[in-house]
Design a protein around this motif. Structure first.
Motif, PDB file in Angstrom:
ATOM      1  N   ASP A 155      10.573  -1.894  -2.727  1.00 25.44           N
ATOM      2  CA  ASP A 155       9.218  -2.216  -3.332  1.00 25.44           C
ATOM      3  C   ASP A 155       8.263  -0.988  -2.657  1.00 25.44           C
ATOM      4  O   ASP A 155       8.275  -1.616  -1.078  1.00 25.44           O
ATOM      5  N   VAL A 156       7.776   0.432  -2.835  1.00 25.32           N
ATOM      6  CA  VAL A 156       6.779   0.759  -1.845  1.00 25.32           C
ATOM      7  C   VAL A 156       5.369   0.664  -2.013  1.00 25.32           C
ATOM      8  O   VAL A 156       5.454   1.545  -2.941  1.00 25.32           O
ATOM      9  N   VAL A 157       4.304   0.343  -1.285  1.00 22.97           N
ATOM     10  CA  VAL A 157       3.250   0.062  -1.727  1.00 22.97           C
ATOM     11  C   VAL A 157       2.204   1.072  -0.745  1.00 22.97           C
ATOM     12  O   VAL A 157       2.835   1.567  -0.062  1.00 22.97           O
ATOM     13  N   GLN A 158       1.062   1.458  -1.057  1.00 17.70           N
ATOM     14  CA  GLN A 158       0.435   1.711  -0.979  1.00 17.70           C
ATOM     15  C   GLN A 158      -1.087   0.299   0.070  1.00 17.70           C
ATOM     16  O   GLN A 158      -2.078   0.770  -0.264  1.00 17.70           O
ATOM     17  N   ALA A 159       0.149   0.315   1.283  1.00 20.01           N
ATOM     18  CA  ALA A 159      -0.912  -0.265   1.381  1.00 20.01           C
ATOM     19  C   ALA A 159      -1.894  -0.074   2.711  1.00 20.01           C
ATOM     20  O   ALA A 159      -3.297   0.036   3.335  1.00 20.01           O
TER      21      ALA A 159
END
Length: 392
Positions: A155-159
């Protein structure tokens, strides 16, 4: 004989001939294609004892969990030959950067029985998304598995957010220094830290990079960042004319982005410019020769236009070509526009006997290259021209 009797005899003879042909075809061995008998179609091809056998340690799928948009993921698959004959691996296609013994797509790597090789996958997500996946397809001569697919998922998350996502220096004079900055913002980890900044790319010593933590006041101006850094880049004089690409790499404490990459693009203008007979991209400094047939070859020209107070002192010479078989010759300059400009002709030839090769990119380091040295100018030392072409 009556007509009806003739018709019946013809039908009988035709049926018998058709049955004979069908019986012959059904009983003849098939040397020219797959088995067509439905009752034989289920049978597998026999595998001899001396066949190769491909296996991947840990399986063909790697799940990396979660990662940040601007981070880089890396994983190494170990592929082993458990058979009794040499295993051939041919890179067929990939949706990410795949390295197999420094070989290009279409090349074949041979793995001896009992030996193994490493296949490294590297990926950088371009958008936030769940169920992110990339695949490398490798053709093998293993009769059990002719196509090997190595797959990474997660998964690619926006952190972590870069604001802006890249740094650009446009129309930078050859003798000019300039600075630019970007913010690295952490939205999930208040203890976020960033260390070990370094710059990669040609003449990276002409770029300096520094960083500092953002103050509370600066964080309040963001959309809810919990921590962050300011990165400042300074470009010093000396980069080649045209487009230059560098990458800033930083280690972080973030579980989402342990390694961050920031692109730095610089376009240098000066007293020397390029015009060409073939298509030439001024911003990218790339000459397009496109796809060539091996026995045809190609000849073309470009011109270096030298202006400014040092125009009569400038000397230009060939320094290097990639590939080495590129023939490049710099001619004597011609004074034009009432002596205000010096024009250097440069002839370029791809020989008709050039070996097959692919220099179509997409990255600049995968293009061909013409590197010209410059003497007599205090600010410009060289001119680098990318060459987009292939020989088939």
């Amino acid at each position: 004989m009556k007509p009806i009797a003739v018709l019946l005899v013809c039908l009988l003879v035709g049926s018998m001939a058709g049955f004979a042909v069908a019986y012959r075809d059904a009983n003849m061995p098939n040397h020219f294609g797959p088995v067509t008998d439905p009752e034989l179609g289920w049978k597998s091809i026999p595998i001899t004892q001396d066949a190769p056998k491909v296996s991947v340690e840990g399986g063909t799928i790697h799940t990396f969990g979660r990662m940040e948009l601007n981070s880089v993921g890396k994983h190494t698959f170990v592929v082993k030959n458990e058979g009794n004959a040499p295993l051939e691996l041919t890179m067929e296609g990939t949706t990410c950067k795949c390295t197999m013994a420094d070989m290009k797509e279409g090349d074949t790597l041979v793995v001896k029985p009992g030996d193994s090789t490493e296949i490294k996958l590297e990926w950088r997500p371009k958008a936030y998304q769940e169920d992110f996946a990339q695949t490398a397809r490798i053709r093998t001569n293993d009769p059990r598995q002719s196509l090997l697919e190595l797959r990474i998922t997660g998964d690619v998350v926006q952190a972590i957010v870069l604001d802006p996502q890249e740094i650009r220096f446009t129309n930078l004079s050859a003798g000019e220094s300039r600075t630019a900055s970007t913010k690295v913002l952490s939205f999930k980890e208040p203890e976020f830290e960033m260390t070990n900044l370094r710059v990669t790319g040609d003449k990276s010593d002409l770029l300096t990079v520094t960083s500092r933590p953002l103050s509370k006041e600066e964080l309040q101006e963001t959309d809810g960042a919990m921590a962050g850094y300011m990165i400042v880049v300074e470009v010093k004089p000396g980069l080649p004319l045209g487009n230059n690409h560098h990458t800033i790499i930083a280690d972080t404490t973030s579980e989402f982005a342990p390694v961050l990459e920031l692109s730095v693009n610089t376009y240098i203008v000066g007293d020397i410019s390029v015009i060409a007979v073939k298509k030439y991209d001024r911003e990218k400094a790339v000459l397009y020769l496109n796809k060539l047939k091996q026995h045809d070859g190609l000849k073309t020209k470009l011109f270096l236009i030298v202006k400014g107070t040092h125009r009569n002192d400038v000397k230009i010479a060939l320094k290097e070509t990639v590939p080495s078989y590129l023939k490049v010759e710099v001619g004597e300059p011609e004074s034009i526009n009432d002596g205000s400009v010096q024009k250097f002709p440069v002839s370029i030839e791809v020989p008709a006997d050039a070996p097959p090769g692919n220099y179509l990119g997409p990255d600049r380091e995968n293009l061909g290259k013409i590197e010209l040295s410059v003497e007599g100018h205090p600010e410009i030392e060289e001119v680098n021209i990318g060459v987009y072409f292939s020989v088939e």
